[in-house]
Motif scaffolding. Structure first.
Motif, mmCIF file in Angstrom:
data_model
loop_
_atom_site.group_PDB
_atom_site.id
_atom_site.type_symbol
_atom_site.label_atom_id
_atom_site.label_comp_id
_atom_site.label_asym_id
_atom_site.label_seq_id
_atom_site.Cartn_x
_atom_site.Cartn_y
_atom_site.Cartn_z
ATOM 1 N N ALA A 1 0.836 -1.208 0.000
ATOM 2 C CA ALA A 1 0.000 0.000 0.000
ATOM 3 C C ALA A 1 0.867 1.254 0.000
ATOM 4 N N TYR A 2 1.955 1.215 0.764
ATOM 5 C CA TYR A 2 2.855 2.374 0.847
ATOM 6 C C TYR A 2 3.458 2.673 -0.529
ATOM 7 N N ALA A 3 3.855 1.614 -1.227
ATOM 8 C CA ALA A 3 4.421 1.797 -2.571
ATOM 9 C C ALA A 3 3.375 2.376 -3.520
ATOM 10 N N VAL A 4 2.151 1.863 -3.430
ATOM 11 C CA VAL A 4 1.080 2.349 -4.318
ATOM 12 C C VAL A 4 0.850 3.842 -4.097
ATOM 13 N N LYS A 5 0.908 4.249 -2.818
ATOM 14 C CA LYS A 5 0.725 5.666 -2.473
ATOM 15 C C LYS A 5 1.745 6.549 -3.190
ATOM 16 N N GLN A 6 2.944 6.007 -3.411
ATOM 17 C CA GLN A 6 4.031 6.822 -3.967
ATOM 18 C C GLN A 6 4.120 6.788 -5.502
ATOM 19 N N CYS A 7 3.316 5.914 -6.138
ATOM 20 C CA CYS A 7 3.544 5.612 -7.562
ATOM 21 C C CYS A 7 2.668 6.389 -8.547
ATOM 22 N N ASN A 8 2.123 7.528 -8.148
ATOM 23 C CA ASN A 8 1.277 8.336 -9.052
ATOM 24 C C ASN A 8 0.159 7.497 -9.676
ATOM 25 N N VAL A 9 -0.470 6.674 -8.864
ATOM 26 C CA VAL A 9 -1.563 5.838 -9.362
ATOM 27 C C VAL A 9 -2.820 6.703 -9.486
#
Lengths: 90, 404
Positions: free
Chosen positions: B15-23
């Motif tokens: 979830a943390y990675a998704v938050k950072q990936c301009n999704v």
């Protein structure tokens, strides 16, 4: 000669615009608008699932038979009962 | 690089990675053991920490369908599921890859029903192995974080344009707290960039491959025997091209993070002079590496190969590494009932057929339904492989850790 796999666009996307598909050829019954009864309410335009009713809000609506698939929703929804579905004879 | 170390479970790391990936769009439905991923993303959206459209759908079939619509409209889309959720999604999983939409999906590996079981095995993703999705299996929460970030770059590469599954072991990785080094937001944002839409030649024009009223395109039309085969042939080419991209992104990510996972395709451990190789996927390979160290200290030449990319399969790497050993033990966390062996074993046996001098290949099916794979059981496998060094065995596929 049909295109090989290197020439075909990826993703199954057609190489002609979607507007080229005249889906109007699918219909069995075609809507006919009785302009004497039509009150220009715009319901047919709202309800058409294919965007096949042309209407600018001022002149009375027209059916775009190139894309109308003949589902009959416009006729069902028309409050003035101004639309009838007629069997297409080819 | 200025990295923060925070305590995160595997799910939280995703979830943390998704938050950072301009999704742009997340459409997901909760299912154990993936639930924490969607809960955390919902928290981020609620708290204004991320600017994305969150679609709480009514099923996994709808989750993937919404991601397909979003990705076709040019958005960067993410979803996550597990086991029966993935099975319910099956139909649309194939559609996502055939439409060549670079969706990223985290799968928290869980046994498929029935009987009902919420714990880890790989039966869920093995059921999707021929869907032409890229499948990356991670070892721990850190790698889950890192791989989600890499996945967007891999999926969206113009030579690939295929969706990616990031697979983490249910509970073992998903619910276990770990020190995870996270990159600053801006570094990840720059690494993944904004979703770039590919170009496509349609009606004599080069147009963006996305749904837009200015350039009406037909996504998902009837293909039949006229072109279906050609489109499938293209998918094979794309997933093969992903091999180089996975390796390149692994190296580029190393430059910003100091972390890489083997060459991206396989993560080899103490294989240089090994006579015995233990091959497998996921978190179990962490345990295997520990046991390899122990066995090495008593002089046994054993190494481990963790397959990180199961699709595309690391053909060249495995051929090179395994041609140098005498005995290979393959660990499978799923069955292939009625087949000669389980999925990873079958691939490896087939791959080695062309070698002049083939190592013996022994198969071990373990950990079904979350059954534990303790170091003792790994040791017993290595003992078995050591015996095979002396005496070449008959063809062997064995269930280990199951009660007789």
């Amino acid at each position: 000669m049909k295109k090989g796999w290197r020439e075909v666009p990826i993703g199954g996307i057609c190489w002609v615009s979607s507007t080229e598909y005249k889906t109007g050829t699918w219909k069995t019954y075609a809507p006919r608008i009785d302009y004497e009864k039509c009150t220009n309410c715009g319901f047919c335009w709202f309800y058409c699932p294919d965007g096949a009713i042309r209407w600018n809000g001022e002149e009375k609506p027209k059916v775009d038979y190139d894309y109308c698939k003949g589902c009959g929703i416009c006729a069902h929804e028309c409050p003035a009962k101004a639309i009838t579905m007629e069997l297409e004879v080819k | 690089m200025n990295q923060k170390v925070i305590g995160l479970s595997g799910d939280e790391a995703v979830a943390y990675a998704v938050k950072q990936c301009n999704v742009d769009v997340v459409a997901a439905y909760p299912i154990t053991p993936q639930t924490i991923i969607v809960e955390r993303i919902a928290d981020y959206v609620n708290d204004g920490e991320v600017d994305l459209e969150y679609i709480p759908v009514e099923s996994e079939h709808s989750a993937m369908s919404a991601c397909i619509g979003a990705a076709a409209a040019g958005a960067r889309a993410f979803t996550a599921t597990a086991a029966n959720g993935l099975a319910l999604m099956h139909e649309v999983v194939y559609i996502a890859s055939s439409l060549r939409l670079p969706i990223v999906m985290a799968i928290v590996n869980r046994a498929l029903s029935g009987p009902i079981c919420i714990h880890c095995d790989h039966s869920d993703t093995m059921a999707e192995r021929d869907s032409s999705w890229i499948q990356l299996y991670v070892e721990d929460a850190q790698e889950a974080y890192d791989t989600v970030i890499q996945a967007f770059r891999i999926a969206e590469d113009p030579s690939v344009l295929l969706p990616v599954m990031v697979n983490l072991d249910g509970f073992i990785v998903s619910h276990t707290l770990q020190d995870v080094s996270v990159l600053p937001d801006e570094v990840v944002s720059e690494f993944v960039g904004k979703r770039q839409v590919a170009s496509i030649d349609v009606a004599g024009k080069t147009v963006p491959m996305m749904l837009h009223p200015d350039n009406p395109l037909t996504f998902g039309p009837l293909d039949l025997f006229d072109y279906y085969f050609e489109h499938k042939r293209q998918q094979e080419e794309a997933i093969k091209a992903a091999r180089d991209v996975i390796k390149r992104v692994n190296e580029e990510y190393y430059k910003i993070s100091g972390r890489r996972y083997g060459d991206g395709m396989v993560d080899s451990y103490r294989m240089d002079d090994a006579d015995i190789a233990v091959v497998g996927l996921g978190s179990t390979m962490g345990t295997v590496k520990e046991v390899v160290d122990e066995e090495r200290s008593r002089g046994l030449k054993v190494g481990a190969i963790r397959i990180r990319s199961f699709r595309p399969f690391p053909v060249d790497q495995l051929l090179e590494e395994l041609s140098r050993v005498k005995v290979v033990g393959v660990l499978d966390r799923s069955g292939a009932y009625g087949a000669p062996g389980a999925p990873v074993y079958n691939e490896i046996r087939s791959l080695l057929y062309d070698l002049d001098k083939r190592p013996a290949v022994l198969g071990y099916i373990y950990g079904i339904g979350g059954r534990d794979m303790p170091p003792e059981l790994v040791k017993s496998v290595i003992r078995d492989l050591e015996n095979a060094l002396e005496k070449p065995p008959e063809t062997k596929v064995e269930f280990i850790g199951v009660r007789e």
